[in-house]
Write an enzyme that holds these catalytic residues in place. Sequence first.
Site, PDB file in Angstrom:
ATOM      1  N   HIS A   1       0.839  -1.193   0.000  1.00 47.43           N
ATOM      2  CA  HIS A   1       0.000   0.000   0.000  1.00 47.43           C
ATOM      3  C   HIS A   1       0.874   1.243   0.000  1.00 47.43           C
ATOM      4  O   HIS A   1       1.892   1.305   0.689  1.00 47.43           O
ATOM      5  CB  HIS A   1      -0.928   0.014   1.215  1.00 47.43           C
ATOM      6  CG  HIS A   1      -2.134   0.861   0.987  1.00 47.43           C
ATOM      7  ND1 HIS A   1      -2.071   2.242   0.966  1.00 47.43           N
ATOM      8  CD2 HIS A   1      -3.438   0.537   0.732  1.00 47.43           C
ATOM      9  CE1 HIS A   1      -3.276   2.728   0.713  1.00 47.43           C
ATOM     10  NE2 HIS A   1      -4.124   1.722   0.573  1.00 47.43           N
ATOM     11  N   HIS A   2       0.453   2.240  -0.790  1.00 45.15           N
ATOM     12  CA  HIS A   2       1.248   3.472  -0.917  1.00 45.15           C
ATOM     13  C   HIS A   2       1.357   4.217   0.412  1.00 45.15           C
ATOM     14  O   HIS A   2       2.269   5.026   0.618  1.00 45.15           O
ATOM     15  CB  HIS A   2       0.632   4.384  -1.975  1.00 45.15           C
ATOM     16  CG  HIS A   2       1.632   5.126  -2.795  1.00 45.15           C
ATOM     17  ND1 HIS A   2       2.771   5.695  -2.255  1.00 45.15           N
ATOM     18  CD2 HIS A   2       1.681   5.418  -4.117  1.00 45.15           C
ATOM     19  CE1 HIS A   2       3.463   6.296  -3.211  1.00 45.15           C
ATOM     20  NE2 HIS A   2       2.834   6.149  -4.344  1.00 45.15           N
TER      21      HIS A   2
END
Length: 462
Positions: free
Chosen positions: A136-137
């Site tokens: 996940h960013h």
Amino acid sequence: MTMTERDEPLTPAGRLFVQPGMDQIINCAVSVDDPIDVEAVKLEISNSIMVKHPRFSSIMLKDSCGRERWRKTEVNVDDHFIIRHQPLTDDPSISDEDAINDYLADLSVSTPLSLTKPLWEFHLLLAHNSAVLRLHHALGDGISLMSMFMSCCRRADDPNQRPTTQGVGTSSSSNNRNVWRLLKKLVMVIWYTVVYVTEFGLRSLWLKDKKTAISGGAGVELWPRKLATAKFKIDDMKTVKKAIDNATINDVLFGVISCGLSRYLDLRSPKALKEGLQMTGVAMINLRKQSGLQDFSELMKSKSGARWGNKFGMLLLPVYYHKGGSDPLQFVKRAKAMIDKKKLSLEGPCSYKIGDLIMSIFGPKLATLLNYRIVSNTTFTISNVIGPPEDITFGGNHISSVRVTSTALSHAITMHMVSYAGRADMQILVAKDIIPDPKVLAKCFQDALLEMKEAAQAVAKD
């Protein structure tokens, strides 16, 4: 949800990447030469610094006010592995690369990460000797995550050494004491900053690119995707770079993008476009003191200028449609002139600070809306992460390629380029109802670089 004193709030940038419409997952496909030993990979990850990192060993929760926080948890590595033994397709005519790209394209619109565990997972595609690392960013930006991944790898020519980081200081001392030149530069910095930050604000309100055959828009992030790979040689880019004074690899890349998009639009709508039509890209730039990969130990120091996390600014980088001419290097020269002005401005740092301020004061809804409108009002996304210059291994297995893409945005074209061992693979994620033939687009980019190389070689001979 009851919070504890040990829970840590997400950064403003991290909060942005978990909001609907801007929710971003990075999908990294790693192919290796030999069959994957599942237990060996699990053991390597279990013993790596990755699972000890606070972001990779925390789950994301929301407090009573709806603010996202990290909570430390025990990591069960088995929970983060998805093992697929069967091929992704029964069609023998489909290559491993195409099958994996189809798999990544599906992941980009339909498969979120579970919030019941830390926000990362490995998909092992055993029939294709490949793994897909999903991150996940909110965990960090491309520089942080690539540096983390490299810390788990070793050089192929020396298994005792980690891959080379290519960080190069961006600040330089100058012996130039000419007050007039310094004053002139200061005026230009102020002028370009005002112009570009103003445009940034207008893009978040109503200013948008003119409609073309490759335009996306609000809602397009939900459309089905296709994915193709454009392959470049770093030496070819360097040959083009040398033909133009003070050019950089990024200048060459944007010249290739401008030329490639022009070629593709000629195929799709040869008579409908005006010469010089602007197509604006959204680019992410590293704001750390060093460019390129970072030393992982420096990233983990709280007072380090490198710093782990999402430390990047956004730039609006326009390219222009031009009919094919006799000199393809003109595309690079125009790109360089534009990027040189952007470098003089403080657009990147200002976009970071303004976004941070809006998120902190007004909350995620307004920050997300403004960022979503910027994307919807432009034409494409582009990122370029420098990987290791030498061949590397993971768990003793030689890595043959590293390709990165992300969750779909409202752009019809999202491009992510990663260099590795003298090569650069650019993943081109498209909305297939707008761009049904991404392989044709990839070939337009590849042919553009080859023509530029030939022109550069001709210049060198002269």
